[in-house]
Design an enzyme around this catalytic site. Structure first.
Site, PDB file in Angstrom:
ATOM      1  N   GLU A   1      87.423  47.811  63.531  1.00  0.00           N
ATOM      2  CA  GLU A   1      86.700  49.051  63.279  1.00  0.00           C
ATOM      3  C   GLU A   1      86.291  49.666  64.619  1.00  0.00           C
ATOM      4  O   GLU A   1      85.411  50.506  64.682  1.00  0.00           O
ATOM      5  CB  GLU A   1      85.504  48.817  62.360  1.00  0.00           C
ATOM      6  CG  GLU A   1      84.623  47.664  62.752  1.00  0.00           C
ATOM      7  CD  GLU A   1      83.546  47.352  61.716  1.00  0.00           C
ATOM      8  OE1 GLU A   1      82.758  48.247  61.413  1.00  0.00           O
ATOM      9  OE2 GLU A   1      83.501  46.213  61.226  1.00  0.00           O
TER      10      GLU A   1
ATOM     11  N   CYS B   1      83.792  44.881  58.349  1.00  0.00           N
ATOM     12  CA  CYS B   1      83.964  43.476  58.745  1.00  0.00           C
ATOM     13  C   CYS B   1      84.847  42.693  57.788  1.00  0.00           C
ATOM     14  O   CYS B   1      85.104  41.508  58.021  1.00  0.00           O
ATOM     15  CB  CYS B   1      82.617  42.783  58.865  1.00  0.00           C
ATOM     16  SG  CYS B   1      81.562  43.549  60.062  1.00  0.00           S
TER      17      CYS B   1
ATOM     18  N   HIS C   1      80.172  35.461  56.976  1.00  0.00           N
ATOM     19  CA  HIS C   1      80.186  36.550  57.950  1.00  0.00           C
ATOM     20  C   HIS C   1      78.800  36.564  58.588  1.00  0.00           C
ATOM     21  O   HIS C   1      77.790  36.607  57.878  1.00  0.00           O
ATOM     22  CB  HIS C   1      80.474  37.888  57.247  1.00  0.00           C
ATOM     23  CG  HIS C   1      80.148  39.072  58.108  1.00  0.00           C
ATOM     24  ND1 HIS C   1      80.697  39.234  59.363  1.00  0.00           N
ATOM     25  CD2 HIS C   1      79.300  40.125  57.930  1.00  0.00           C
ATOM     26  CE1 HIS C   1      80.214  40.339  59.903  1.00  0.00           C
ATOM     27  NE2 HIS C   1      79.361  40.897  59.058  1.00  0.00           N
TER      28      HIS C   1
HETATM   29  P1  HMG Z   1      64.110  45.046  62.022  1.00  0.00           P
HETATM   30  O1  HMG Z   1      63.525  46.042  61.075  1.00  0.00           O
HETATM   31  O2  HMG Z   1      63.892  45.290  63.460  1.00  0.00           O
HETATM   32  O3  HMG Z   1      63.607  43.595  61.776  1.00  0.00           O
HETATM   33  O4  HMG Z   1      65.687  45.005  61.754  1.00  0.00           O
HETATM   34  P2  HMG Z   1      62.665  43.028  60.608  1.00  0.00           P
HETATM   35  O5  HMG Z   1      61.309  43.631  60.734  1.00  0.00           O
HETATM   36  O6  HMG Z   1      63.375  43.120  59.300  1.00  0.00           O
HETATM   37  O7  HMG Z   1      62.562  41.520  61.107  1.00  0.00           O
HETATM   38  C1  HMG Z   1      63.695  40.708  61.142  1.00  0.00           C
HETATM   39  C2  HMG Z   1      63.221  39.276  60.902  1.00  0.00           C
HETATM   40  O8  HMG Z   1      62.444  38.829  62.021  1.00  0.00           O
HETATM   41  C3  HMG Z   1      62.293  39.127  59.685  1.00  0.00           C
HETATM   42  O9  HMG Z   1      62.638  37.906  59.070  1.00  0.00           O
HETATM   43  C4  HMG Z   1      60.901  39.014  60.318  1.00  0.00           C
HETATM   44  O10 HMG Z   1      59.979  38.324  59.513  1.00  0.00           O
HETATM   45  C5  HMG Z   1      61.249  38.227  61.568  1.00  0.00           C
HETATM   46  P3  HMG Z   1      63.221  37.897  57.560  1.00  0.00           P
HETATM   47  O11 HMG Z   1      62.184  38.538  56.716  1.00  0.00           O
HETATM   48  O12 HMG Z   1      64.468  38.747  57.594  1.00  0.00           O
HETATM   49  O13 HMG Z   1      63.466  36.468  57.276  1.00  0.00           O
HETATM   50  N1  HMG Z   1      60.226  38.328  62.635  1.00  0.00           N
HETATM   51  C6  HMG Z   1      59.833  37.274  63.376  1.00  0.00           C
HETATM   52  N2  HMG Z   1      60.180  35.959  63.347  1.00  0.00           N
HETATM   53  C7  HMG Z   1      59.599  35.131  64.253  1.00  0.00           C
HETATM   54  N3  HMG Z   1      58.669  35.556  65.164  1.00  0.00           N
HETATM   55  C8  HMG Z   1      58.311  36.852  65.215  1.00  0.00           C
HETATM   56  C9  HMG Z   1      58.889  37.769  64.296  1.00  0.00           C
HETATM   57  N4  HMG Z   1      58.755  39.106  64.091  1.00  0.00           N
HETATM   58  C10 HMG Z   1      59.582  39.430  63.065  1.00  0.00           C
HETATM   59  N5  HMG Z   1      57.399  37.252  66.122  1.00  0.00           N
HETATM   60  C11 HMG Z   1      67.881  44.401  61.041  1.00  0.00           C
HETATM   61  C12 HMG Z   1      66.490  43.883  61.463  1.00  0.00           C
HETATM   62  C13 HMG Z   1      68.778  43.194  60.807  1.00  0.00           C
HETATM   63  C14 HMG Z   1      67.749  45.201  59.766  1.00  0.00           C
HETATM   64  C15 HMG Z   1      68.449  45.281  62.196  1.00  0.00           C
HETATM   65  O14 HMG Z   1      68.653  44.496  63.348  1.00  0.00           O
HETATM   66  C16 HMG Z   1      69.746  45.971  61.828  1.00  0.00           C
HETATM   67  O15 HMG Z   1      69.753  47.060  61.267  1.00  0.00           O
HETATM   68  N6  HMG Z   1      70.935  45.353  62.186  1.00  0.00           N
HETATM   69  C17 HMG Z   1      72.254  45.922  61.879  1.00  0.00           C
HETATM   70  C18 HMG Z   1      72.618  45.816  60.412  1.00  0.00           C
HETATM   71  C19 HMG Z   1      73.047  44.435  59.990  1.00  0.00           C
HETATM   72  O16 HMG Z   1      73.386  43.587  60.799  1.00  0.00           O
HETATM   73  N7  HMG Z   1      73.084  44.187  58.665  1.00  0.00           N
HETATM   74  C20 HMG Z   1      73.497  42.927  58.130  1.00  0.00           C
HETATM   75  C21 HMG Z   1      74.135  43.044  56.755  1.00  0.00           C
HETATM   76  S1  HMG Z   1      75.470  44.246  56.743  1.00  0.00           S
HETATM   77  C22 HMG Z   1      76.818  43.411  57.480  1.00  0.00           C
HETATM   78  O17 HMG Z   1      76.787  42.227  57.657  1.00  0.00           O
HETATM   79  C23 HMG Z   1      77.985  44.231  57.886  1.00  0.00           C
HETATM   80  C24 HMG Z   1      78.099  44.551  59.376  1.00  0.00           C
HETATM   81  O18 HMG Z   1      78.541  43.414  60.079  1.00  0.00           O
HETATM   82  C25 HMG Z   1      79.021  45.744  59.601  1.00  0.00           C
HETATM   83  C26 HMG Z   1      80.436  45.686  59.066  1.00  0.00           C
HETATM   84  O19 HMG Z   1      80.724  45.244  57.962  1.00  0.00           O
HETATM   85  O20 HMG Z   1      81.292  46.210  59.780  1.00  0.00           O
HETATM   86  C27 HMG Z   1      76.751  44.929  59.964  1.00  0.00           C
END
Ligand code: HMG
Length: 387
Positions: A79, A111, A233
């Site tokens: 991609e 992906c 993945h």
């Molecule tokens: P965010 O809003 O910054 O993070 O975005 P959050 O507030 O959701 O926190 C993440 C985790 O950190 C949470 O844990 C918090 O509790 C924890 P969870 O509730 O998830 O278990 N946390 C802490 N832990 C320890 N100490 C601390 C602390 N503070 C918070 N101090 C998000 C996170 C992944 C949404 C963002 O990075 C993002 O948008 N990433 C890109 C999208 C993505 O990877 N999605 C995955 C599913 S889609 C997919 O896999 C397809 C893809 O590969 C693309 C394709 O297919 O081509 C992406």
């Protein structure tokens, strides 16, 4: 007839950002990135390592062991394509001097694309026994500086040879697929970075996992305890861990421990590299094979997810003597010998990578001797060279 993975090559660029450095620069608690997201380092591709160059490098790793007279198919899954029309695979084919009479093309569904390539390759080998297929997944994950997705970027490629009587993994019959037209993550034409609804994408990933895993177990009459491990993945390792927790719910202690230990081993490379989109599931498999202690006949489940969205669960069995086909020393060295970038250096490389290349340009590479790289462009035609 057993069909499956006979060779796996892996490449990731020679630079990384440490997650503690990134967290400090973004005023975040480092534990959010290290534990909450589950990443230690993130690979950074400079302008000389585009999807094609990384794909060539991953394939060159095992090319001397391929019987080129048997090769009939080459598929490039990405991609991070470099052309709206021409397949990236043609550049690979020229660089590596692959036969002119093979069928070759590029394939896309976020992906999921390398899994699509794997299933096409498997059907091809089934229809043409004694022929083999090469499939490459290569990507650079870009969300943008100072975005929530930034910590889940990465870059790298996996290349695999698919053939009968494979030396590493024999795929099993059956698969459970599920798709829906949704907007969790996409990259419109003209945008060098992905658009993402991060929390929604997390939920959809888990919904699709539940759907395909349940359907696969029902279809095959297997139970969770029949798996030695399940590879996911891994857009970031915590995402796969969330699915893993669902998989082991209600299982006996031994099954839960085995799957948990093997999950951690499958996530080792991803923790160091980040999301490599299409090839991410296959980097997890490689990580488990190279860091774990599997036995011949062990069954591994595979969960493939591509945003947009398309998911599939399938499985394979580890082949006797698979260790002899792997190159763990090479991959560990590649990861260890990378240069740690300061956040400012990473930002400069990242920003440069967003720009369209001018009509004529030449690049030098700081990669190791023998590495393929993008040497520039002449009349908008990309040129690749080996260092
Ligand atoms: P965010 O809003 O910054 O993070 O975005 P959050 O507030 O959701 O926190 C993440 C985790 O950190 C949470 O844990 C918090 O509790 C924890 P969870 O509730 O998830 O278990 N946390 C802490 N832990 C320890 N100490 C601390 C602390 N503070 C918070 N101090 C998000 C996170 C992944 C949404 C963002 O990075 C993002 O948008 N990433 C890109 C999208 C993505 O990877 N999605 C995955 C599913 S889609 C997919 O896999 C397809 C893809 O590969 C693309 C394709 O297919 O081509 C992406």
């Amino acid at each position: 007839m057993d069909i499956g993975i006979d060779q796996i090559g892996f490449y990731t660029p020679n630079k990384f950002v440490d997650m503690v450095d990134l967290a400090n620069a973004r005023n975040q608690d480092p534990n959010k990135f290290l534990i909450g997201i589950g990443q230690d380092r993130m690979a950074v591709a400079d302008k000389t390592q585009d999807a094609v160059a990384m794909g060539i490098n991953a394939t060159a790793e095992y090319l001397d062991q391929v019987d080129l007279e048997q090769l009939g198919l080459l598929i490039f899954a990405t991609e991070s394509g470099i052309d709206q029309s021409k397949s990236a695979s043609l550049f690979v084919k020229e660089a590596l001097n692959l036969p002119a009479n093979i069928r070759t093309f590029e394939i896309k569904e976020a992906c999921f694309a390398l899994t699509a390539a794997l299933q096409v390759a498997r059907d091809y080998v089934r229809a043409h026994p004694h022929h083999s297929a090469m499939i490459i997944g290569s990507d650079i994950a870009r969300y943008g500086l100072n975005t929530a997705g930034e910590v889940t970027q990465g870059a790298g490629a996996i290349s695999m040879l698919i053939k009968e009587s494979p030396a590493i993994i024999a795929l099993e019959d059956g698969h459970a697929s599920y798709s829906e037209n949704i907007n969790d993550f996409w990259r419109p034409n003209g945008s060098p970075v992905a658009m993402v609804d991060g929390h929604y994408s997390r939920d959809v990933y888990l919904d699709f996992f539940k759907e395909t895993f349940k359907e696969y177990l029902a279809q095959t009459k297997l139970t969770v305890s029949d798996f030695a491990g399940i590879c996911y993945h891994l857009p970031y390792t915590k995402m796969g861990f969330k699915a893993h927790r669902i998989a082991i719910q209600g299982q006996d202690e031994e099954t839960a421990k085995r799957l948990s230990d093997n999950f951690q081993l499958s996530a080792k490379y991803s923790r160091q590299v980040g999301n490599i989109y299409t090839a991410s599931l296959y980097m997890s498999i490689l990580s488990l094979l190279e860091n774990g202690d599997l036995e011949a006949g062990d069954r591994i489940g595979f969960f493939s997810y591509g945003s947009g969205a398309m998911a599939e669960f399938f499985s394979g069995k580890v082949v006797d003597g698979y260790q002899r086909r792997l190159r763990p020393g090479l991959h560990k060295r590649m990861l260890q010998e990378r240069t740690r970038l300061g956040v400012g250096q990473y930002e400069d490389i990242f920003t440069e990578g967003l720009e369209n290349l001018p009509e004529n340009v030449e690049f030098e590479s700081d990669a190791n001797h023998g590495t393929w790289f993008l040497a520039g462009q002449e009349g908008y035609v990309r040129k690749y060279q080996q260092k």
